[in-house]
Design a protein around this motif. Structure first.
Motif, PDB file in Angstrom:
ATOM      1  N   GLY A   1      22.944   5.296 -14.005  1.00 38.26           N
ATOM      2  CA  GLY A   1      23.950   4.677 -13.152  1.00 38.26           C
ATOM      3  C   GLY A   1      24.047   3.184 -13.420  1.00 38.26           C
ATOM      4  O   GLY A   1      25.142   2.609 -13.466  1.00 38.26           O
TER       5      GLY A   1
ATOM      6  N   PRO B   1      31.404  -3.258 -10.239  1.00 40.79           N
ATOM      7  CA  PRO B   1      30.646  -2.033 -10.538  1.00 40.79           C
ATOM      8  C   PRO B   1      29.151  -2.162 -10.221  1.00 40.79           C
ATOM      9  O   PRO B   1      28.563  -1.229  -9.678  1.00 40.79           O
ATOM     10  CB  PRO B   1      30.888  -1.840 -12.042  1.00 40.79           C
TER      11      PRO B   1
ATOM     12  N   GLN C   1      27.769  -4.188  -7.980  1.00 40.66           N
ATOM     13  CA  GLN C   1      27.627  -4.246  -6.524  1.00 40.66           C
ATOM     14  C   GLN C   1      27.820  -2.864  -5.906  1.00 40.66           C
ATOM     15  O   GLN C   1      27.093  -2.472  -4.989  1.00 40.66           O
ATOM     16  CB  GLN C   1      28.627  -5.254  -5.944  1.00 40.66           C
ATOM     17  N   GLY C   2      28.796  -2.128  -6.416  1.00 42.90           N
ATOM     18  CA  GLY C   2      29.020  -0.764  -5.922  1.00 42.90           C
ATOM     19  C   GLY C   2      27.831   0.126  -6.234  1.00 42.90           C
ATOM     20  O   GLY C   2      27.413   0.943  -5.405  1.00 42.90           O
ATOM     21  N   PHE C   3      27.263  -0.056  -7.406  1.00 47.14           N
ATOM     22  CA  PHE C   3      26.107   0.752  -7.809  1.00 47.14           C
ATOM     23  C   PHE C   3      24.948   0.576  -6.824  1.00 47.14           C
ATOM     24  O   PHE C   3      24.382   1.545  -6.327  1.00 47.14           O
ATOM     25  CB  PHE C   3      25.674   0.375  -9.233  1.00 47.14           C
TER      26      PHE C   3
ATOM     27  N   ILE D   1      25.750   2.063  -3.219  1.00 49.64           N
ATOM     28  CA  ILE D   1      25.661   3.532  -3.106  1.00 49.64           C
ATOM     29  C   ILE D   1      24.223   3.986  -3.342  1.00 49.64           C
ATOM     30  O   ILE D   1      23.701   4.845  -2.618  1.00 49.64           O
ATOM     31  CB  ILE D   1      26.619   4.232  -4.100  1.00 49.64           C
ATOM     32  N   LEU D   2      23.564   3.405  -4.324  1.00 51.09           N
ATOM     33  CA  LEU D   2      22.192   3.842  -4.636  1.00 51.09           C
ATOM     34  C   LEU D   2      21.290   3.707  -3.411  1.00 51.09           C
ATOM     35  O   LEU D   2      20.592   4.655  -3.037  1.00 51.09           O
ATOM     36  CB  LEU D   2      21.627   3.019  -5.802  1.00 51.09           C
TER      37      LEU D   2
ATOM     38  N   TYR E   1      22.898   5.679  -0.071  1.00 52.14           N
ATOM     39  CA  TYR E   1      23.024   7.135  -0.034  1.00 52.14           C
ATOM     40  C   TYR E   1      21.953   7.875  -0.832  1.00 52.14           C
ATOM     41  O   TYR E   1      21.333   8.792  -0.321  1.00 52.14           O
ATOM     42  CB  TYR E   1      24.439   7.555  -0.455  1.00 52.14           C
ATOM     43  N   THR E   2      21.748   7.463  -2.095  1.00 45.96           N
ATOM     44  CA  THR E   2      20.832   8.259  -2.928  1.00 45.96           C
ATOM     45  C   THR E   2      19.381   8.073  -2.505  1.00 45.96           C
ATOM     46  O   THR E   2      18.625   9.042  -2.414  1.00 45.96           O
ATOM     47  CB  THR E   2      20.978   7.865  -4.416  1.00 45.96           C
TER      48      THR E   2
ATOM     49  N   ARG F   1      18.055   7.172   0.362  1.00 43.96           N
ATOM     50  CA  ARG F   1      18.117   6.842   1.786  1.00 43.96           C
ATOM     51  C   ARG F   1      17.025   7.493   2.609  1.00 43.96           C
ATOM     52  O   ARG F   1      17.150   7.639   3.820  1.00 43.96           O
ATOM     53  CB  ARG F   1      19.489   7.175   2.363  1.00 43.96           C
TER      54      ARG F   1
END
Lengths: 202, 202
Positions: free
Chosen positions: B163, B179, B181-183, B186-187, B190-191, B193
């Motif tokens: 990722g 990209p 910052q979004g990575f 989300i990481l 969500y991933t 968490r």
């Protein structure tokens, strides 16, 4: 041979070569040799290698979007299942092709980003269109209550695209499906695993 | 100038050039010009461009691992915080450098995978060492109960690496930190968490 047919032939042969060897490794002479046309034909259709690169990005983009749409735009299916079908389809494709080459759009983005702004921007557009397909799935899954409505769908779509691009890169380096299989296992097992646990909400 | 100093000078100047323009775009003449040494010096230290590529991968690997170890090997810190510190550090680095170039190890992997098995395998080793750093964090977080113990730590580490590599690619294509910052959003959101919701366990 009709003119447009020659142009298509140069693009197809050149795209296959580029996908294998990379944009910067491939010379115009290699492209015309692969296409079986005289060098003059290349310059009849393309002013430069950069112009040819733009045509190839368009070709790669069409290839990827067609493959995505076949799996992702099934109206009736659970959108997360569609995503999984798509990644399984691509994994099977790479299994058949010996884990080589990776993503044509990602590769050309990587190679040309610092060399040509026109190619960089066009490759960015292609990446963006791929991201939009993923965003459609994420939003549909949110509407159906399968994913947390608070997720920023655009960021999640970018995250999915980036993870997949990275997995294709590592697949190509390791000559193994492992990275792609790991990517889908973690993506569906952990990242896209449904609404946040209530006790962890703020 | 002492001999080893000349060698280091060629590697450093060549690595900077390669990182900007790519392995296949950069010729030996460009490398010696950038290093300010005669062409003979290059061939005194490297039998071929491939040999030089191996030295550059080693150089890039050392650069990345040093940056990773500075953030990740803090014994006392929550390992997920260490990961976040690392990604924030790299994001700040790219902000300073105009979102250019991306990951040197990822780039050279991508470009050389189909051109040289020696370079592909060496780049794969470098990627693997980076993955090992992430795996260390995941395992430590599992031991501390911050992450689900059932996660396959090696796969999760590969997922994080992929990722991140994809996000650096898209950063370079878009010339934007978005990209990256979004990575991380989300990481970590969500991933990574924390343990699976009980009601979603099998």
């Amino acid at each position: 041979m009709p003119r447009t047919q020659t142009k298509i032939q140069i693009i197809q042969a050149g795209a296959a070569l580029l996908h294998r060897k990379g944009f910067n490794y491939t010379g115009i002479q290699d492209i015309v040799t692969a296409a079986g046309v005289p060098k003059g034909s290349f310059y009849f259709y393309f002013r430069s290698k950069e112009d040819f690169g733009l045509a190839v990005i368009e070709y790669f983009e069409a290839f990827m979007l067609k493959r995505m749409d076949r799996c992702l735009v099934e109206a009736d299916r659970n959108p997360l299942d569609s995503l999984r079908v798509f990644f399984d389809d691509i994994t099977a494709f790479f299994e058949e092709h010996g884990c080589e080459n990776g993503c044509p759009v990602g590769n050309i983005s990587q190679e040309t980003a610092n060399v040509s702004d026109r190619l960089r921007e066009r490759a960015g557009e292609a990446m963006n269109r791929m991201k939009e397909r993923f965003r459609g799935c994420v939003e549909k899954a949110q509407e159906q209550g399968r994913l947390d409505g608070s997720i920023d769908a655009d960021r999640m779509a970018g995250f999915i695209l980036d993870g997949w691009e990275g997995a294709m890169l590592r697949m190509k380096t390791e000559r193994s499906l492992g990275p792609l299989q790991g990517f889908t296992a973690i993506l569906f097992g952990y990242t896209l695993r449904g609404p946040t646990c209530p006790e962890r909400e703020p």
